[in-house]
Scaffold this active site. Structure first.
Site, short mmCIF file in Angstrom:
data_model
loop_
_atom_site.label_atom_id
_atom_site.label_comp_id
_atom_site.label_asym_id
_atom_site.label_seq_id
_atom_site.Cartn_x
_atom_site.Cartn_y
_atom_site.Cartn_z
N HIS A 90 38.79 44.70 39.03
CA HIS A 90 38.56 43.23 38.76
C HIS A 90 38.31 43.19 37.40
O HIS A 90 37.96 44.04 36.07
CB HIS A 90 37.25 43.49 39.32
CG HIS A 90 37.39 43.08 40.50
ND1 HIS A 90 37.69 42.43 40.97
CD2 HIS A 90 37.07 43.98 41.58
CE1 HIS A 90 37.12 43.01 42.56
NE2 HIS A 90 37.20 43.85 42.34
N CYS B 34 61.60 50.56 58.11
CA CYS B 34 61.71 51.37 59.82
C CYS B 34 60.55 52.51 59.42
O CYS B 34 60.54 52.63 60.62
CB CYS B 34 63.16 52.35 59.37
SG CYS B 34 62.78 54.30 59.03
#
Lengths: 427, 492
Positions: free
Chosen positions: B54, B444
């Protein structure tokens, strides 16, 4: 006849290089040899050629290619023997990292390292991959025990392990149906197959032989809506779906299982074609191909499940042979046929392969219907050809032969392929 | 069994707080052990969060959360410089969608400047659109904070852990603490003994960084002065195709319990939306829900209308460890030598380096002697990432070590040598390999490489395939053919 040694010496350039040594790649290699290519390279990522055939130990292969019913590994072996007899270079444990324009290929393997080579023609024959849980967004926990049916097939058939003790199968694709039978035969309890659609996704012969014969229930219009288990899967929640395929949660029920196999469809594994910038068909998920099985990138061909998902290996090999023949023809100086006819899906047809043809060639046209028609069905290729069949279902690919004589006297540019109830056809 | 030696510091909890603290402690001549209950470090709260460092503007400076947020941000830059994990300072835009929210922006702007956060700017709608053209047309103004960053939280924790281990810290996994007692009866201020199902260890100092279980650990030591409740957050990752939809972290104006649902450009280039903030009685409840997805997408579409549920490729949930004070619980306790680093909710990931510094001062005050080592190595030897190398580098590597020419994960281009290295660095499970190397994270989703990773785990760890797990515990993956009725042995 096993492969006795790894290929250690790669040529710097090849007439035809083929990516993938499954039923498509091996057939393409033989096609290329028959059409006169001298230096042919077949590359496969696994330790042995054969691709997914090696884990398909059930029978049902070869009825068209060899006029007899054999298993997947036997089918692979027959092709491999021919490949070796024809002195085709086979590089296994190898991965093609990149195909550049002009056929520059980058590949890696423990025997040759990271290296490059040039190919006059390239055939993409990488097959398909399975759709995963992420593709259908099942909410819930993320335990072990949720896997694609193909992964389970590999662990059972090639390595001799079992995925669990009590299994449910989501999706009635052929691999799921075949794995339902396999697991039951191995002593795993299979509680049922759940299919979102109102009809099975796999071949009818598999529904009969793999489920009906073993009393494994098939729940149509039903899907998995929840996955529960912190470490290992403990149970799934299933629910019927309405006509819009939305689950009716008030009618859901829980099923205690430690294994959930996903057989929810295959996607052409065509990343190399995508990276090359080839044009794709949004319905098949594979590249657009000409009647010679060339993609929109000159010199780059594609065939088999990398183009569209087939239901028989025999069809894959037949299509790939064409790709191999034309790859060789182009590499040895032949001219492309002039293709000025487009094949497009019409009534009740999802897609058509190939996408373009010439007027003077003979073609096998493959397509799938969108909805089943349980009765006499008229298949039409524009105004030039029609054939009546007993029924059509989405699970079974339809093929028609198109010959130059059918196009005699026809001067259009687009042929629409339709599959409609026979009685609806005004003669 | 009486422990044969007395450690200087045991840290309970191998999350970002415990691991970062352990690495800081490794600067000194100290015998340090980290006890992690899971099979892998960083697999609790630290793995399942938004991965945001942050900017420093969010928390009230009167709280510990607010006091440590900005120093933590600066600490991450130093960690990044030392260890080289993925970290990008992308900045954040806190947007106002209504006139009332303009007041919130002004309040946070003024408070941020008082906290000394550099670079804050109030942007009008035109400036916001020029910077982030895909934001909603309803955005009327925004607060720009350039100091916000995105990090791969699991990659960072693993690299910090590797560096701590390289500097002599012992990191022991699958060691859930079951009891804490004085080493000697009649010495309530003396060393402590810590029990796990398989080990008994003595220590002079004990730091409780046990995340969601920190209240239970404090109670074991007789200093259970706080409780931890869970607050679940669901996150949804969108297809890579949407990369670039936003290029900075997009915040709505906050609510009393949450910073709201964010739209984050992750370090890997995907877009992530979330989290939710739902109180949960079950601290292990990391299931995603249809309701959570609905809430996240409704909120995210208010910020970026082009976002759609259809683009989800993966989803997960994490549980924040919220103390009853709603602030961090840091510092000494009624038991000499037992120090809390607990209640680590947002901005906990950001604050972690500052929490580590804070706890080290507490330990010093408690009497721990801190003599700096001359041989401390701040830099880690980085795992090779084959996919990021040039063709020439790849060729050289493959020529020197064939394992680098053997591909395992095709989607993310991960080689066998990288997987073996990850296992040697401590990966014990399939998810441990996946989060260290990215094998199985691609399109995949492990369909092709899972089996190879399993084989490598079994081979390198010298265990049967049936004992390899997805992430420890009973998350077994395969069982033997002849073992239809017996329960698999599970984790090891």
């Amino acid at each position: 006849m096993p492969i006795t040694g790894q290929l250690r010496h790669l040529e710097a350039d090849y007439d035809v290089a083929i990516v993938g040594a499954g039923p498509a790649g091996m057939a393409a290699a033989l096609g290329a040899r028959a059409r006169g290519a001298e230096r042919i390279l077949l590359v496969d990522r696994d330790a042995e050629p054969g691709g997914i055939l090696l884990q398909c130990i059930h029978s049902g292969f070869g009825l068209h290619a060899f006029d007899e019913e054999i298993t997947g590994p036997e089918y692979a072996q027959r092709y491999l023997e021919q490949v070796l007899e024809h002195d085709i270079d086979v590089l296994t444990d190898a991965y093609v990292m990149d195909v550049g324009p002009g056929g520059r290929m980058k590949l890696m393997s423990p025997t040759v390292g990271v290296t490059g080579l040039d190919a006059r023609s390239v055939v993409l024959a990488m097959g398909a991959r399975e759709r995963t849980r992420g593709a259908i967004r099942i909410p819930g926990d993320r335990p072990s025990g949720v896997m694609t049916a193909g992964l389970a097939q590999r662990m059972v058939n090639l390595d001799g392990y079992l995925p669990g003790r009590r299994a449910a199968i989501l999706g009635s694709g052929d691999i799921g149906l075949i794995m339902a039978r396999r697991l039951r035969l191995e002593g795993v309890e299979v509680v049922g197959v759940f299919e979102l659609l109102p009809h099975p996704s796999g071949l009818m012969r598999n529904v009969v032989q793999c489920l009906d014969d073993l009393d494994i229930p098939l729940h149509l219009s039903t899907t998995v809506v929840g996955i529960h288990g912190r470490d290992r899967l403990e149970r799934v929640t299933v629910a019927p779906v309405d006509d819009g395929r939305e689950p009716i949660l008030e009618r859901s029920w829980d099923v205690d299982v430690d294994t959930l196999l996903l057989s929810i469809g295959l996607i052409p594994d065509a990343e190399l074609a995508r990276e090359l910038g080839a044009l794709f068909d949004p319905v098949t998920g594979g590249p657009v191909v000409s009647g010679t099985m060339e993609t929109t990138i000159p010199g780059v061909f594609a065939a088999g499940n990398v183009v569209h998902v087939n239901d028989l290996a025999d069809w894959v090999s037949r299509e790939a042979r064409v790709a191999g023949e034309w790859a060789a023809a182009l590499a040895t100086g032949a001219r492309r046929p002039d293709e000025d006819v487009r094949l497009v899906p019409g009534d009740n047809v999802a897609y058509v392969v190939p996408h373009t043809i010439s007027r003077d060639g003979t073609y096998t046209v493959s397509f799938r219907v969108k909805r089943p028609i349980h009765g006499p069905t008229m298949l039409r290729i524009g105004e030039v050809h029609r054939r009546k069949v007993r029924a059509v279902v989405p699970a079974e690919m339809v093929t028609l032969q198109l010959a130059p004589r059918m196009l005699e006297g026809w001067s259009g540019a687009v042929l629409r392929i339709d599959a409609v109830p026979a009685e609806a056809v005004v003669r | 069994v009486a422990p044969s030696r007395c450690h200087d510091v045991i840290v309970i909890g191998g999350g970002v707080v415990g691991i970062t603290l352990a690495r800081e402690l490794s600067r000194y001549h100290l015998d340090v052990v980290v006890l992690e209950s899971d099979a892998e470090v960083g697999f609790g709260v630290s793995k399942a969060n938004s991965g945001i460092i942050h900017s420093g503007i969010h928390a009230d400076p009167a709280t510990l959360k607010g006091a440590l947020e900005w120093p933590g941000n600066e600490g991450w830059l130093r960690l990044r410089d030392d260890l080289g994990f993925g970290f990008a300072q992308v900045g954040e835009l806190l947007v106002a969608l209504s006139a009332e929210e303009l007041g919130t922006i002004e309040h946070l702007h003024a408070r941020g400047e008082r906290k000394g956060i550099p670079g804050l700017q109030r942007w009008d709608a035109a400036r916001v659109r020029a910077h982030q053209p895909n934001l909603s047309r309803d955005v009327i103004a925004a607060l720009w904070a350039p100091t916000a960053g995105v990090v791969n939280p699991y990659e960072a924790v693993l690299l910090i852990a590797d560096n701590a281990a390289a500097n002599g810290v012992e990191i022991a996994t699958e060691q859930p603490v079951t009891a804490i007692e004085p080493a000697h009866r009649g010495e309530p201020d003396g060393p402590l003994v810590v029990h796990t199902p398989t080990r008994t260890l003595a220590t002079r100092y004990l730091v409780n960084a046990a995340g969601l279980r920190a209240d239970e650990v404090a109670r074991m030591a007789g200093v259970g002065t706080f409780t931890i409740t869970g607050r679940k957050g669901e996150e949804y990752l969108l297809d890579k195709r949407l990369a670039g939809l936003v290029t900075s972290v997009i915040f709505p104006c906050p609510t009393p319990t949450s910073k709201g649902t964010l739209v984050t450009p992750t370090f890997d280039g995907t877009i992530m939306v979330g989290p939710t903030a739902e109180a949960t009685d079950d601290k292990d409840d990391t299931a995603t829900t249809p309701e959570g997805a609905q809430a996240v997408f409704a909120a995210a579409k208010r910020l970026v209308p082009a976002i759609s549920e259809r683009d989800v490729i993966a989803e997960f949930a994490g549980v924040r460890a919220v103390a009853d004070s709603d602030d961090f619980v840091l510092g000494a306790t009624g038991r000499r030598g037992f120090v809390n680093a607990a209640g680590i909710q947002s901005p906990g990931l950001t604050a972690a380096p500052a929490i580590a510094d804070h706890i080290i001062e507490v330990l010093r005050d408690e009497g721990l002697e801190l003599r700096e080592r001359s041989d401390w190595r701040p830099r880690a030897e980085h795992p090779v990432r084959f996919s990021a190398l040039s063709t020439r580098e790849q060729a050289e590597l493959a020529a020197s070590e064939p394992g680098f020419a053997q591909l395992v994960c095709r989607c993310e281009l991960v080689t066998e040598a990288e997987i073996v290295d990850a296992i040697e660095r401590g990966a014990r499970t399939l998810d441990g390999v996946k989060f260290r190397t990215r094998a199985g994270m691609g399109r995949c989703q492990g369909g092709f490489c899972t089996w190879r990773c399993l084989e490598l785990l079994a081979r390198c760890r010298g265990i049967p395939m049936t004992e390899v797990t997805k992430r420890g515990g009973t998350s077994w993956l395969v069982r033997d053919r002849d073992d239809v009725d017996a329960a698999p042995s599970g984790g090891s």
